[in-house]
Design an enzyme around this catalytic site. Structure first.
Site, PDB file in Angstrom:
ATOM      1  N   SER A   1       0.833  -1.209   0.000  1.00  0.00           N
ATOM      2  CA  SER A   1       0.000   0.000   0.000  1.00  0.00           C
ATOM      3  C   SER A   1       0.864   1.255   0.000  1.00  0.00           C
ATOM      4  CB  SER A   1      -0.998   0.012   1.161  1.00  0.00           C
ATOM      5  OG  SER A   1      -0.458  -0.497   2.331  1.00  0.00           O
TER       6      SER A   1
ATOM      7  N   HIS B   1       4.837   5.861   7.265  1.00  0.00           N
ATOM      8  CA  HIS B   1       5.593   5.787   6.014  1.00  0.00           C
ATOM      9  C   HIS B   1       4.719   6.206   4.828  1.00  0.00           C
ATOM     10  CE1 HIS B   1       9.082   3.610   4.116  1.00  0.00           C
ATOM     11  NE2 HIS B   1       9.580   3.845   5.307  1.00  0.00           N
TER      12      HIS B   1
END
Length: 339
Positions: free
Chosen positions: A285, A307
Site C-alpha cells: 500500500s 511511512h
C-alpha cells in the site's frame, strides 16, 4: 526548486527515494535538507547514495551534497536517458530492492538494462521474493511488465547478491483495485543460501501447516536451495492469489531463530492480510502509492502507516494530483486528476 524537509513525518530514506523518482519523471529539481535528522546515524548513508547515484546516471543530473553523512542534497535532473547498460553496487548488504523501487518507473519502455548488487534478502526492506511474487504481479495487473532475473542472493551482513532488470514494458493507465474476488491459492518461495536444505523445508512446512489450519485452499511453496553463496541466510515469501489482486508477506531467518518460527511469521502475516479485506498488503500500500498517483489509481490498503502518510505528502509536492485518503485499518487511497 522544490524544497523538502527530510525530517518531516516518518523522516527516513523513503522521502529521498520518492523525491528522486518523481524529480526524474517530472524534470523538477529539488533541495532536501535535514536528511534523516532524527535517525541514529543522520544524513546520507551508502544505501541512499546508491539511489542518488542511480537516478543521477539515468538522468545526467547535476547534484550537490552527495557524500556519506550529508544532511542536504540538491538534485537537478535532465531528461531520462533512452538506452544504456548500468550497474549499481549498494555495497555489502545494502538493499537492492529499495534501489529497484527507486528506478523502476524510469525504465518503462526504455532500452535500459540494469544490474544491482548488494543485499537481496535483508532486514527493513522487501525481500527479492516478495518483489517477484507480489510487487511485480501487481504491476502486471496495472499494465507494467518487468523482466527481473535473480542471479545471486545476498544476506546481511556479507551481501554479495545480484539482480538484473533486462526489460520494463508497459502501457499503464488508470486502475481500480477495489475488489479482491475469490481467494484462489497461496504460493511461496522458501530459500536457503549456504545452509542445510532442511531449513528451507522446515520454513515451508511450518507456513503451510499454519495456513491450512486456517483456510482450506491450495498452498504451494517452492524450495530454493543455493550452495556456495558468499552470504549465509534463509527466508520465505508468500503471496495470496485472488481473482483480482495479490497480497504478500515475507520473513527472514536469523541466528538463533528456528526455521519453524520464520515460516509461521510469514504465514501469520499473510493470514492477517487475508482477513483484513484489503486489496493491497501493508508494504504494497506504500509502494503502489506512487503508481496510483502517476496513473490515477485507487486501492484498499491494509494499514495506513506513517511511512505511507509521509509518502503521499512528498508525492503532492511533485505532482498536480488530487489525493484522497480515508480510514486507517484498512484505508482507501484514491488519486484523481486535479481539475
Amino acid at each position: 526548486m522544490i524544497e523538502i524537509d527530510g525530517s518531516f513525518g516518518e523522516g527516513g530514506g523513503q522521502i529521498l527515494r520518492t523525491s528522486l523518482t518523481l524529480s526524474a519523471l517530472t524534470k523538477k529539481p529539488f533541495r532536501i535538507y535535514k536528511i534523516r535528522a532524527n535517525r541514529p546515524k543522520p544524513g546520507l548513508q551508502r544505501q541512499h547514495l546508491t539511489a542518488v547515484e542511480a537516478v543521477k546516471k539515468l538522468t545526467n543530473a547535476k547534484v550537490k551534497g552527495d557524500f556519506v553523512g550529508s544532511t542536504e542534497l540538491v538534485f537537478e535532473p535532465e531528461d531520462i536517458v533512452e538506452k544504456g547498460d548500468f550497474e549499481f553496487d549498494v555495497g555489502t548488504a545494502g538493499s537492492v530492492t529499495l534501489i529497484l523501487q527507486t528506478i523502476l518507473p524510469l525504465l518503462i519502455n526504455r532500452n535500459i538494462k540494469v544490474t544491482i548488487k548488494g543485499g537481496t534478502d535483508v532486514p527493513k526492506s522487501p525481500s527479492i521474493d516478495y518483489i517477484r511474487l507480489t510487487f511485480l504481479s501487481l504491476l502486471e495487473k496495472i499494465g507494467i511488465r518487468v523482466n527481473l532475473i535473480l542471479i545471486r542472493r545476498g544476506h546481511y551482513p556479507e551481501g554479495g547478491g545480484e539482480i538484473k532488470i533486462t526489460e520494463v514494458k508497459g502501457n499503464p493507465s488508470s486502475f481500480s483495485l477495489m475488489e479482491r474476488g475469490e481467494l484462489l491459492m497461496i504460493k511461496g518461495i522458501s530459500h536457503v543460501s549456504s545452509l542445510p536444505s532442511h531449513i528451507a523445508e522446515r520454513q515451508a512446512k511450518s507456513a503451510k501447516e499454519f495456513l491450512l489450519s486456517k483456510i482450506k485452499i491450495p498452498v504451494e511453496i517452492e524450495i530454493d536451495v543455493r550452495e556456495n553463496e558468499r552470504s549465509k541466510g534463509s527466508g520465505i515469501a508468500l503471496t495470496a492469489i485472488f481473482e483480482k489482486t495479490f497480497l504478500g508477506s515475507d520473513s527472514l531467518g536469523e541466528k538463533g531463530k528456528r526455521a519453524e518460527i520464520v515460516g509461521e511469521e510469514a504465514a501469520k502475516s499473510i493470514y492477517e492480510e487475508i482477513i483484513s479485506n484489503a486489496t493491497v498488503d501493508r508494504h504494497m500500500s506504500d509502494m503502489l502509492m506512487l503508481y496510483a498517483s502517476l496513473y490515477y489509481g485507487e486501492y484498499i490498503g491494509s494499514e495506513l502507516t506513517s511511512h505511507a502518510r509521509t509518502n503521499s505528502e512528498i508525492i503532492k509536492k511533485f505532482l498536480n494530483v488530487n489525493i484522497q485518503i480515508s480510514g486507517e485499518k484498512p484505508f482507501i487511497f484514491r488519486a484523481k486528476k486535479e481539475l
